[in-house]
Design a protein around this motif. Structure first.
Motif, short mmCIF file in Angstrom:
data_model
loop_
_atom_site.label_atom_id
_atom_site.label_comp_id
_atom_site.label_asym_id
_atom_site.label_seq_id
_atom_site.Cartn_x
_atom_site.Cartn_y
_atom_site.Cartn_z
N ASN A 174 0.82 -1.22 0.00
CA ASN A 174 0.00 0.00 0.00
C ASN A 174 0.85 1.25 0.00
N LYS A 175 1.90 1.24 0.81
CA LYS A 175 2.76 2.42 0.92
C LYS A 175 3.47 2.71 -0.39
N ILE A 176 4.01 1.67 -1.02
CA ILE A 176 4.73 1.91 -2.28
C ILE A 176 3.75 2.34 -3.37
N GLN A 177 2.56 1.77 -3.35
CA GLN A 177 1.53 2.22 -4.31
C GLN A 177 1.23 3.70 -4.12
N GLU A 178 1.15 4.13 -2.86
CA GLU A 178 0.92 5.56 -2.60
C GLU A 178 2.09 6.39 -3.12
N ILE A 179 3.30 5.94 -2.81
CA ILE A 179 4.50 6.69 -3.20
C ILE A 179 4.55 6.86 -4.72
N LEU A 180 4.28 5.77 -5.43
CA LEU A 180 4.35 5.80 -6.90
C LEU A 180 3.05 6.31 -7.52
N VAL A 202 0.21 4.88 -7.69
CA VAL A 202 -0.58 3.87 -8.39
C VAL A 202 -1.60 3.23 -7.44
N ASP A 203 -1.95 3.99 -6.40
CA ASP A 203 -3.10 3.61 -5.58
C ASP A 203 -4.38 4.11 -6.24
N ARG A 204 -4.23 4.74 -7.39
CA ARG A 204 -5.35 5.11 -8.25
C ARG A 204 -5.18 4.36 -9.57
N VAL A 205 -6.14 4.50 -10.48
CA VAL A 205 -5.98 3.95 -11.83
C VAL A 205 -5.84 5.12 -12.81
N TRP A 206 -4.73 5.14 -13.51
CA TRP A 206 -4.47 6.18 -14.51
C TRP A 206 -5.01 5.74 -15.87
N ASP A 207 -5.74 6.65 -16.51
CA ASP A 207 -6.13 6.39 -17.90
C ASP A 207 -4.93 6.64 -18.81
N VAL A 208 -4.83 5.81 -19.84
CA VAL A 208 -3.67 5.87 -20.73
C VAL A 208 -4.17 5.97 -22.17
N ALA A 209 -3.51 6.81 -22.96
CA ALA A 209 -3.79 6.87 -24.40
C ALA A 209 -2.76 6.02 -25.13
N LEU A 210 -3.23 5.24 -26.07
CA LEU A 210 -2.35 4.39 -26.88
C LEU A 210 -2.35 4.93 -28.30
N VAL A 211 -1.16 5.17 -28.82
CA VAL A 211 -1.06 5.62 -30.21
C VAL A 211 -0.40 4.52 -31.03
#
Lengths: 212, 212
Positions: free
Chosen positions: B73-79, B81-90
């Motif tokens: 949990n802590k490392i996810q917070e630090i980085l 990535v405790d959320r989900v990022w939307d990503v665009a693919l080209v």
């Protein structure tokens, strides 16, 4: 060849990064590089780079920097990519197709030579110049070709079983694209291509902006 | 968020590796991990791991090891990535298809939300749930969605131009699959997926066998 000392795997892991940066400098028509400049490009300290390289010999003189083409040749020798290794690709799906047509292996020591899949509809079809062969023939074909390196681009669920068969066929190095940890015997090497690792490394830096 | 100190990029680069190893331990139903064990899995010294983690706080007590779920949990917070990022693919070619169907982003902080290509034959087709959109609409669509992260899976020749357009559209982090070095302004991050780097790291170890 008898090795006089063991060099840490962390150091070995940085050598391909040095090689890529130096090859890019060569492409920019550069001739001499300092450890400072190399370090700046790579985000590694100049002292670390000098220390890493010094484990393999004396590649530069104090104060004059490295001759790039000489150092490129030396690192290619160290990493054994002064030759071209044939590679077996398992999985003729989207990732397999992408790898088979990838231009990034050129001049870096690798060429795909055999492609395998287990999908009857794919067998016999061509990807570039290579016919997709039956995974059932993998053992024989890999032995016959004397191939030591494989790229694994199969679904996660089947990856371990395919890896086991590759190892039986004589494969010593597996580049695994399946998002699953492989168990392999001592003397077999696995590396993972894991895009999430690279994305996570960047989201750290995006943080402060979101919090503004 | 004001950061009280700058943590070296080398340390940041190791955090996703720690996270992946710890998540794998969680999957193995493990609860406690020592820095020694983590180090053994990763080929990084236990002292280095303790030093890296201590830069972010106190995550374990001397002698008792780390609680894996807490540290995850802590490392996810630090980085972040405790959320989900939307990503665009080209790029909706083979690599784009492979990425769009890749299962390795699950539970790691990322989901592909927009897919772009410039090939008229691909526009309007679906990859999974997502319609391939015209690269001409990229600026508007990425702005509208507020997306900060892109994956670039286009041919090398066009990669820099597409990267420039992505940055104009607000992208701050690019995961580049094209075998070409991108120039980006300060404040934009690029990571490269480069299979040759991983292969070269393994061929070093294959050397002695060939020489036998």
């Amino acid at each position: 060849m008898m090795q006089s000392k063991t060099i840490s795997d962390i150091v070995i892991g940085r050598m391909p990064l040095y090689l890529r940066a130096l090859q890019r400098m060569l492409n920019e028509q550069r001739q001499i590089a300092s450890s400072q400049e190399l370090g700046k490009r790579l985000g590694i300290s100049a002292a670390q780079i000098r220390k890493d390289l010094s484990q393999f010999g004396e590649f530069g003189k104090q104060g004059t920097g490295y001759h790039i083409d000489y150092l490129v040749n030396k690192i290619q020798e160290i990493l054994q990519v002064d030759r071209v290794w044939d590679v077996a690709l398992v999985g003729a799906g989207d990732m397999g197709h992408a790898l088979a047509s990838y231009q990034g292996f050129n001049h870096r020591g690798f060429q795909i030579k055999l492609i395998f899949d287990n999908d009857p509809e794919k067998l016999g079809s061509y990807i570039g110049d290579y016919k997709v062969m039956d995974i059932a023939d993998m053992n024989e074909e890999i032995h016959k070709a004397g191939i030591k390196i494989a790229m694994l681009a199969v679904p996660a669920a089947g990856a371990q079983e395919v890896a086991n068969r590759l190892i039986k066929a004589g494969i010593k190095a597996v580049l695994n694209y399946a998002p699953v940890n492989l168990k392999v015997p001592v003397g077999v090497y696995v590396q993972y291509i894991d895009p999430a690792i690279h994305l996570q490394r960047m989201t750290y830096y995006l943080k402060s902006e979101n919090d503004l």
